[in-house]
Design a protein around this motif. Structure first.
Motif, PDB file in Angstrom:
ATOM      1  N   TYR B  45     -20.143   1.483  -9.786  1.00 41.32           N
ATOM      2  CA  TYR B  45     -20.509   2.848  -9.373  1.00 41.32           C
ATOM      3  C   TYR B  45     -19.264   3.713  -9.190  1.00 41.32           C
ATOM      4  CZ  TYR B  45     -21.259   6.391  -5.763  1.00 41.32           C
ATOM      5  OH  TYR B  45     -21.222   7.541  -5.027  1.00 41.32           O
ATOM      6  N   TYR B  46     -18.322   3.231  -8.366  1.00 39.35           N
ATOM      7  CA  TYR B  46     -17.105   4.016  -8.114  1.00 39.35           C
ATOM      8  C   TYR B  46     -16.365   4.292  -9.410  1.00 39.35           C
ATOM      9  CZ  TYR B  46     -17.433   3.221  -3.086  1.00 39.35           C
ATOM     10  OH  TYR B  46     -17.844   3.208  -1.798  1.00 39.35           O
ATOM     11  N   GLY B  47     -16.202   3.240 -10.203  1.00 48.76           N
ATOM     12  CA  GLY B  47     -15.431   3.376 -11.444  1.00 48.76           C
ATOM     13  C   GLY B  47     -16.066   4.371 -12.387  1.00 48.76           C
ATOM     14  N   THR B  48     -17.377   4.211 -12.634  1.00 47.48           N
ATOM     15  CA  THR B  48     -18.034   5.056 -13.620  1.00 47.48           C
ATOM     16  C   THR B  48     -18.011   6.522 -13.205  1.00 47.48           C
ATOM     17  OG1 THR B  48     -19.514   3.195 -13.927  1.00 47.48           O
ATOM     18  CG2 THR B  48     -20.103   5.239 -15.025  1.00 47.48           C
ATOM     19  N   VAL B  49     -18.436   6.789 -11.982  1.00 50.14           N
ATOM     20  CA  VAL B  49     -18.508   8.187 -11.560  1.00 50.14           C
ATOM     21  C   VAL B  49     -17.108   8.812 -11.546  1.00 50.14           C
ATOM     22  CG1 VAL B  49     -19.259   9.760  -9.764  1.00 50.14           C
ATOM     23  CG2 VAL B  49     -20.553   7.690 -10.195  1.00 50.14           C
ATOM     24  N   ALA B  50     -16.114   8.059 -11.045  1.00 52.72           N
ATOM     25  CA  ALA B  50     -14.773   8.624 -10.974  1.00 52.72           C
ATOM     26  C   ALA B  50     -14.204   8.849 -12.370  1.00 52.72           C
ATOM     27  CB  ALA B  50     -13.849   7.706 -10.164  1.00 52.72           C
ATOM     28  N   VAL B  51     -14.467   7.946 -13.301  1.00 52.39           N
ATOM     29  CA  VAL B  51     -13.927   8.124 -14.655  1.00 52.39           C
ATOM     30  C   VAL B  51     -14.522   9.373 -15.283  1.00 52.39           C
ATOM     31  CG1 VAL B  51     -14.098   7.237 -17.008  1.00 52.39           C
ATOM     32  CG2 VAL B  51     -13.261   5.770 -15.195  1.00 52.39           C
ATOM     33  N   ILE B  52     -15.832   9.555 -15.154  1.00 52.03           N
ATOM     34  CA  ILE B  52     -16.482  10.693 -15.820  1.00 52.03           C
ATOM     35  C   ILE B  52     -16.015  12.015 -15.207  1.00 52.03           C
ATOM     36  CG2 ILE B  52     -18.690  11.818 -16.249  1.00 52.03           C
ATOM     37  CD1 ILE B  52     -19.898   8.980 -16.406  1.00 52.03           C
ATOM     38  N   VAL B 122     -11.462  10.384  -3.392  1.00 45.90           N
ATOM     39  CA  VAL B 122     -10.065   9.976  -3.542  1.00 45.90           C
ATOM     40  C   VAL B 122      -9.843   9.377  -4.932  1.00 45.90           C
ATOM     41  CG1 VAL B 122      -8.254   8.501  -2.649  1.00 45.90           C
ATOM     42  CG2 VAL B 122      -9.837   9.572  -1.078  1.00 45.90           C
ATOM     43  N   LEU B 123     -10.746   8.510  -5.346  1.00 45.67           N
ATOM     44  CA  LEU B 123     -10.602   7.885  -6.662  1.00 45.67           C
ATOM     45  C   LEU B 123     -10.653   8.932  -7.766  1.00 45.67           C
ATOM     46  CD1 LEU B 123     -12.817   4.717  -6.229  1.00 45.67           C
ATOM     47  CD2 LEU B 123     -10.403   4.728  -6.792  1.00 45.67           C
ATOM     48  N   PHE B 124     -11.552   9.901  -7.600  1.00 50.31           N
ATOM     49  CA  PHE B 124     -11.686  10.972  -8.588  1.00 50.31           C
ATOM     50  C   PHE B 124     -10.373  11.761  -8.711  1.00 50.31           C
ATOM     51  CE2 PHE B 124     -12.513  15.632  -8.144  1.00 50.31           C
ATOM     52  CZ  PHE B 124     -12.596  15.926  -9.494  1.00 50.31           C
ATOM     53  N   LEU B 125      -9.825  12.172  -7.571  1.00 51.10           N
ATOM     54  CA  LEU B 125      -8.588  12.946  -7.613  1.00 51.10           C
ATOM     55  C   LEU B 125      -7.454  12.114  -8.190  1.00 51.10           C
ATOM     56  CD1 LEU B 125      -8.835  14.696  -4.147  1.00 51.10           C
ATOM     57  CD2 LEU B 125      -9.240  15.703  -6.382  1.00 51.10           C
ATOM     58  N   ASN B 126      -7.412  10.843  -7.790  1.00 45.94           N
ATOM     59  CA  ASN B 126      -6.342   9.972  -8.240  1.00 45.94           C
ATOM     60  C   ASN B 126      -6.391   9.756  -9.747  1.00 45.94           C
ATOM     61  OD1 ASN B 126      -5.128   7.141  -8.731  1.00 45.94           O
ATOM     62  ND2 ASN B 126      -4.369   7.767  -6.723  1.00 45.94           N
ATOM     63  N   THR B 127      -7.558   9.426 -10.250  1.00 43.97           N
ATOM     64  CA  THR B 127      -7.621   9.165 -11.691  1.00 43.97           C
ATOM     65  C   THR B 127      -7.435  10.452 -12.476  1.00 43.97           C
ATOM     66  OG1 THR B 127      -8.837   8.110 -13.467  1.00 43.97           O
ATOM     67  CG2 THR B 127     -10.139   9.358 -11.907  1.00 43.97           C
ATOM     68  N   ILE B 182      -9.432   1.096 -17.166  1.00 39.69           N
ATOM     69  CA  ILE B 182      -9.511  -0.294 -16.701  1.00 39.69           C
ATOM     70  C   ILE B 182      -8.854  -0.426 -15.337  1.00 39.69           C
ATOM     71  CG2 ILE B 182      -8.669  -2.616 -17.149  1.00 39.69           C
ATOM     72  CD1 ILE B 182      -8.860  -1.904 -20.140  1.00 39.69           C
ATOM     73  N   PHE B 183      -7.694   0.184 -15.272  1.00 39.19           N
ATOM     74  CA  PHE B 183      -6.893   0.236 -14.088  1.00 39.19           C
ATOM     75  C   PHE B 183      -7.673   0.842 -12.906  1.00 39.19           C
ATOM     76  CE2 PHE B 183      -2.639   2.393 -12.988  1.00 39.19           C
ATOM     77  CZ  PHE B 183      -2.530   1.604 -11.889  1.00 39.19           C
ATOM     78  N   LEU B 184      -8.413   1.883 -13.204  1.00 35.97           N
ATOM     79  CA  LEU B 184      -9.184   2.534 -12.152  1.00 35.97           C
ATOM     80  C   LEU B 184     -10.268   1.599 -11.630  1.00 35.97           C
ATOM     81  CD1 LEU B 184      -9.862   5.205 -10.623  1.00 35.97           C
ATOM     82  CD2 LEU B 184     -11.665   5.448 -12.283  1.00 35.97           C
ATOM     83  N   PHE B 185     -10.938   0.913 -12.536  1.00 29.68           N
ATOM     84  CA  PHE B 185     -11.978  -0.026 -12.105  1.00 29.68           C
ATOM     85  C   PHE B 185     -11.360  -1.105 -11.204  1.00 29.68           C
ATOM     86  CE2 PHE B 185     -14.703   1.891 -15.224  1.00 29.68           C
ATOM     87  CZ  PHE B 185     -15.965   1.701 -14.701  1.00 29.68           C
ATOM     88  N   ARG B 263      -3.855  -3.044 -22.369  1.00 28.36           N
ATOM     89  CA  ARG B 263      -2.641  -3.057 -21.563  1.00 28.36           C
ATOM     90  C   ARG B 263      -2.949  -2.652 -20.140  1.00 28.36           C
ATOM     91  NH1 ARG B 263       1.689   0.125 -23.007  1.00 28.36           N
ATOM     92  NH2 ARG B 263       1.825   0.269 -25.249  1.00 28.36           N
ATOM     93  N   PRO B 264      -3.813  -3.395 -19.477  1.00 31.45           N
ATOM     94  CA  PRO B 264      -3.993  -3.092 -18.086  1.00 31.45           C
ATOM     95  C   PRO B 264      -2.806  -3.668 -17.370  1.00 31.45           C
ATOM     96  CG  PRO B 264      -5.303  -4.978 -18.654  1.00 31.45           C
ATOM     97  CD  PRO B 264      -4.495  -4.641 -19.823  1.00 31.45           C
ATOM     98  N   ASN B 265      -2.538  -3.606 -16.248  1.00 29.35           N
ATOM     99  CA  ASN B 265      -3.170  -2.834 -15.216  1.00 29.35           C
ATOM    100  C   ASN B 265      -2.189  -2.904 -14.116  1.00 29.35           C
ATOM    101  OD1 ASN B 265      -4.123  -3.528 -12.498  1.00 29.35           O
ATOM    102  ND2 ASN B 265      -4.732  -5.386 -13.494  1.00 29.35           N
ATOM    103  N   LEU B 266      -1.812  -1.874 -13.530  1.00 32.86           N
ATOM    104  CA  LEU B 266      -0.806  -1.885 -12.489  1.00 32.86           C
ATOM    105  C   LEU B 266      -1.415  -1.259 -11.259  1.00 32.86           C
ATOM    106  CD1 LEU B 266       2.034  -0.666 -14.782  1.00 32.86           C
ATOM    107  CD2 LEU B 266       1.656  -2.967 -14.016  1.00 32.86           C
ATOM    108  N   ILE B 267      -1.127  -1.851 -10.162  1.00 31.86           N
ATOM    109  CA  ILE B 267      -1.700  -1.312  -8.934  1.00 31.86           C
ATOM    110  C   ILE B 267      -1.006  -0.001  -8.593  1.00 31.86           C
ATOM    111  CG2 ILE B 267      -0.175  -2.228  -7.198  1.00 31.86           C
ATOM    112  CD1 ILE B 267      -3.081  -3.338  -6.201  1.00 31.86           C
ATOM    113  N   ARG B 268      -1.726   0.869  -7.875  1.00 32.98           N
ATOM    114  CA  ARG B 268      -1.041   2.112  -7.500  1.00 32.98           C
ATOM    115  C   ARG B 268      -0.709   2.108  -6.035  1.00 32.98           C
ATOM    116  NH1 ARG B 268      -5.389   5.999 -10.270  1.00 32.98           N
ATOM    117  NH2 ARG B 268      -5.953   4.512 -11.840  1.00 32.98           N
TER     118      ARG B 268
END
Lengths: 236, 268, 297
Positions: B45-52, B122-127, B182-185, B263-268
């Motif tokens: 849920y978080y990943g999909t909505v924030a990505v879109i 927060v996830l939305f703004l970050n991505t 991928i990273f966001l998820f 090429r994932p993935n680095l923590i932020r």
């Protein structure tokens, strides 16, 4: 998880390094008046004074270790410290994993505190600290439980309107209620069988030493003096 | 209790349906699989909505950062620096306490302090910030010839952007953007480890994995289960983004089409 | 008891705002908070080279001509990168701790007949405990910190391995072939030709990794180290007058705002330094950056 750092050698470091009679006392450091970090960042409170006195009577050298509440029992079991002295109520569930001394405070009630008197304790949102007897109690009443890792976050949640009420040991809530516009609501809830020190099940000798020290403090009245000084519920 | 029964009880536990109490003793493999899987739905849920939503905002930011006018450029630059320059973990904490304070201002802000909305913002703004930087980089590397050709056809302004620049930008940015997604998820696992509290023990996959690890004191079961779910999720994302990538590159001759590389993935 | 830094701090309740603040911000607790910034920097200082070593090892084994070793290297890179890092942070600390104790147990107590896992307990004999139960506190602290560093190094080692692997591939093939034509062995060509040249290709990736590493440091908090996040939470929580000379409401927002500013500043400084290093390293290199420098001068 290892959880470590801030400690203070309880007694003067005369006993020397590495002697087997150094006992590491694990506490949370966030539950006044039982235990908290004072302005100097040292463990302070009722249990600090009590623990130091018990160690003196048992002729042991003690060190204080702080650890998050939710991993405080696993870390005892895996040997990161030797005893828990952290306002932990004696319950059957915990008895299965660790062994308690006799209680050093009489069973004391838990209570609800809220910003207004008309909250619904059965159906509302109640804040409690994770893995406490109070959290289990909230689940049983059917109210919505919100869990927080530290006690002061449960209070903050109520003040911010995040939760309708908080449930915790009454002794913990009392100074908070005095200092803010929160009030006690509902009846006190008797939970648990007093507060004791917890040891690994294999450490019976050490537990017996502390048990004896608690008995002697009860007998000469010094335990009651401490309880009155820190206002942690009723005396013996 | 049979595994089928466990699935019935706990499959939607993360959303509050089914059995109220989490298992407290004698944990079975089935319970761990079911509950962690149930928590995965929050991550999705978080990943999909924030990505879109982040994708839309990122386009705006990238164009803003590329603008000549400092009124558009500076805010975009600052926004991107703010969110790319600080740890997501701290952003979560700060945002949570900020939302708590906002609540005392007006009750409009009430839902902000619960994870489903607050953490999502927060996830939305970050991505959006991270993606904007990727899109901006792609925008800067659009071949000059493409734009000159558009000019020659008499395309200007909006239609030039929409018909020429934007598709090329997407095409160039897509491999890097896939990694960002991928990273966001993966980053969604931080939600319940920052300030946001879990209500009624409704948490994401890592929340439950950690619950089991704490209770059983055995990390070798729940975390590999979590890893399994995430590798699965990663593969799904790659194939979805791969389809889009194919479509973006469909006009190119076969050998020039760029393959997506994981090429994932680095923590932020 | 440590005495306060300013003499007027003996009774904070009577002080004006500014003086009150100066006393409040210099309590022993705040000093511990400031020291924890040092902990974060120390972690970075130790982890960065350690992770680079892990990365180098990983990249070398991924390139190895002996297939199982190559699979091992590639597997390490792929698995660590395919799963959320936070899961690894939570996993490795317990796993490493138990793994170390398990090995010591096998070596030191061969006669032990009870199972190590008993229900929810993980039980090893006393002399296999890490650190020993009677060790002084600083050993426990150091051990906990070392576990954290090792965890960071393993996770970031995989990222570094990926960057270095790519950089090794990026060095023009002709360079190696020339070296071999001059009669160098495979090993010589690797150490004398490939390794010195790969750094310029690796730098952008490593620079990015450094930024990411900075931003991963708050996760120390999850590893049980009392770091800046721990202290910000502890100090920011509301305090009643009974237990402190400095009662205040919930200030966590401001403490975390401070942390946010700290990280932004740290990132900015790193960016500037890395930009300088990049310029210096690309000097005289047969890359786009080096070519641009040559033309500009």
């Amino acid at each position: 998880m290892k959880s470590l750092i801030l400690t203070t050698a309880a007694l003067a470091l005369t006993a020397g390094m590495g002697l087997a009679d150094t006992v590491r006392l694990g506490t949370e450091g966030a539950y006044p008046p039982y235990n908290f970090l004072n302005d100097n960042g040292e463990v302070d409170g009722f249990e600090r004074e009590l623990g130091d006195e018990l160690c003196k009577r048992a002729e042991l050298t003690c060190e204080w270790v702080t650890n998050d509440w939710d991993s405080i029992i696993p870390n005892l079991v895996s040997g990161n410290y030797d005893a828990i002295i952290a306002g932990m109520s004696i319950t059957d569930e915990r008895e299965e994993v660790v062994d308690f001394t006799q209680g050093y405070t009489p069973p004391s009630p838990s209570a609800y505190a809220a910003m207004s008197a008309d909250v619904d304790l059965k159906g509302g949102v109640i804040a409690a600290q994770t893995a406490t007897i109070q959290a289990n109690h909230v689940v049983d009443t059917g109210a919505t439980l919100v869990e927080y890792p530290t006690p002061d976050e449960t209070i903050a949640a109520v003040k911010a309107g995040e939760a309708d009420a908080v449930i915790a040991d009454k002794d913990y809530l009392e100074p908070e209620v005095e200092a803010s516009d929160m009030i006690f609501v509902g009846d006190d809830v008797p939970l648990g069988g007093g507060i004791g020190m917890a040891f690994r099940e294999s450490d019976d000798d050490m537990r017996a030493k502390f048990d004896a020290a608690i008995t002697s403090m009860k007998e000469d009245g010094s335990l009651n003096t401490l309880i009155e000084k820190w206002e942690v519920g009723g005396t013996w | 209790m049979s595994c089928y029964q466990t699935v019935q009880d706990y499959a939607f536990r993360a959303f509050g349906y089914g059995e109220r109490l989490l298992p407290r003793s004698d944990f079975t493999l089935c319970e761990q699989f079911t509950l962690i899987g149930s928590g995965m739905m929050w991550n999705i849920y978080y990943g999909t909505v924030a990505v879109i939503t982040g994708f839309l905002f990122a386009n705006l930011l990238a164009v803003g950062k590329n603008a000549k006018s400092p009124w558009a450029r500076k805010p975009a630059e600052w926004f991107i620096f703010l969110f790319r320059g600080s740890p997501l973990f701290i952003q979560f904490f700060f945002a949570y306490f900020l939302f708590l304070n906002l609540k005392s201002v007006s009750s409009i802000f009430d839902p902000l302090s619960s994870a489903w909305l607050g953490a999502l913002i927060v996830l939305f703004l970050n991505t959006a910030a991270y993606s904007a930087e990727i899109f901006y980089g792609a925008l800067r590397s659009i071949p000059k010839g493409d734009i000159e050709a558009a000019d020659a056809y008499g395309l200007t302004g909006w239609s030039r952007f929409r018909k020429v620049m934007w598709p090329t930008m997407m095409r160039l940015a897509w491999p890097a953007y896939t990694n960002e997604a991928i990273f966001l998820f993966h980053a969604t696992t931080l939600v319940f480890f920052s300030g946001f509290p879990a209500w009624r023990q409704k948490g994401d996959a890592l929340y439950y994995a950690n619950y089991f690890a704490d209770k059983t004191f055995n990390p070798f079961v729940p975390y590999p289960i979590l890893a399994f779910y995430f590798i699965l999720l990663t593969l799904v994302i790659i194939s979805l983004f791969g389809v889009i990538n194919k479509r973006l590159n469909r006009h190119l001759p076969q050998e020039r089409r760029r393959k997506l590389r994981l090429r994932p993935n680095l923590i932020r | 008891m440590r005495s306060a830094i300013f003499s007027y701090c003996s009774d904070p309740a009577t002080l004006e705002t500014f003086q009150w603040m100066s006393c409040y911000l210099t309590t022993g607790k705040h000093m511990a908070f400031y020291v924890s910034f040092g902990t974060v920097l120390l972690l970075l200082a130790i982890t960065a080279p350690t992770a680079l070593m892990f990365g180098f090892g990983g990249a070398m084994s991924a390139r190895a001509r002996f297939a199982p070793l190559s699979w091992l290297g590639r597997g390490y890179i792929a698995i660590v990168r395919g799963v959320p890092d936070i899961a690894f942070f939570l996993f490795f600390v317990i796993a490493l701790d138990q793994g170390i104790e398990y090995l010591r147990h096998k070596v030191k107590c061969p006669d032990w007949d009870q199972p190590i896992r008993q229900g929810s307990d993980f039980i090893v004999c006393d002399i296999a405990k890490m650190p020993l139960g009677d060790s002084p506190q600083w050993i426990h602290e150091t051990y906990g910190f070392a576990l954290a560093v090792l965890t960071f190094a393993i996770v970031f080692g995989a990222f570094a391995a990926n960057v270095l692997f790519g950089a090794m591939q990026a060095v023009p093939r002709a360079q190696i072939e020339t070296a071999e034509a001059y009669g160098m062995t495979h090993r010589q060509a690797f150490w004398r030709i490939l390794v010195p040249q790969m750094w310029t290709y690796a730098l952008p990736g490593l620079a990015n990794l450094w930024m990411v590493l900075i931003k991963a440091t708050p996760l120390l908090f999850l590893l049980g180290v009392e770091d800046i996040v721990y202290w910000a939470r502890e100090l920011g929580g509301s305090k009643t007058a009974k237990f402190t000379a400095y009662p205040h409401p919930d200030w966590r927002m401001w403490y975390f705002f401070g942390l946010l500013v700290f990280y932004l500043a740290f990132t900015r400084v790193s960016e500037l330094v890395l930009a300088r290093i990049t310029t210096r390293l690309s000097h005289g290199q047969a890359t786009l950056g080096g070519e641009a420098q040559r033309k500009a001068s």
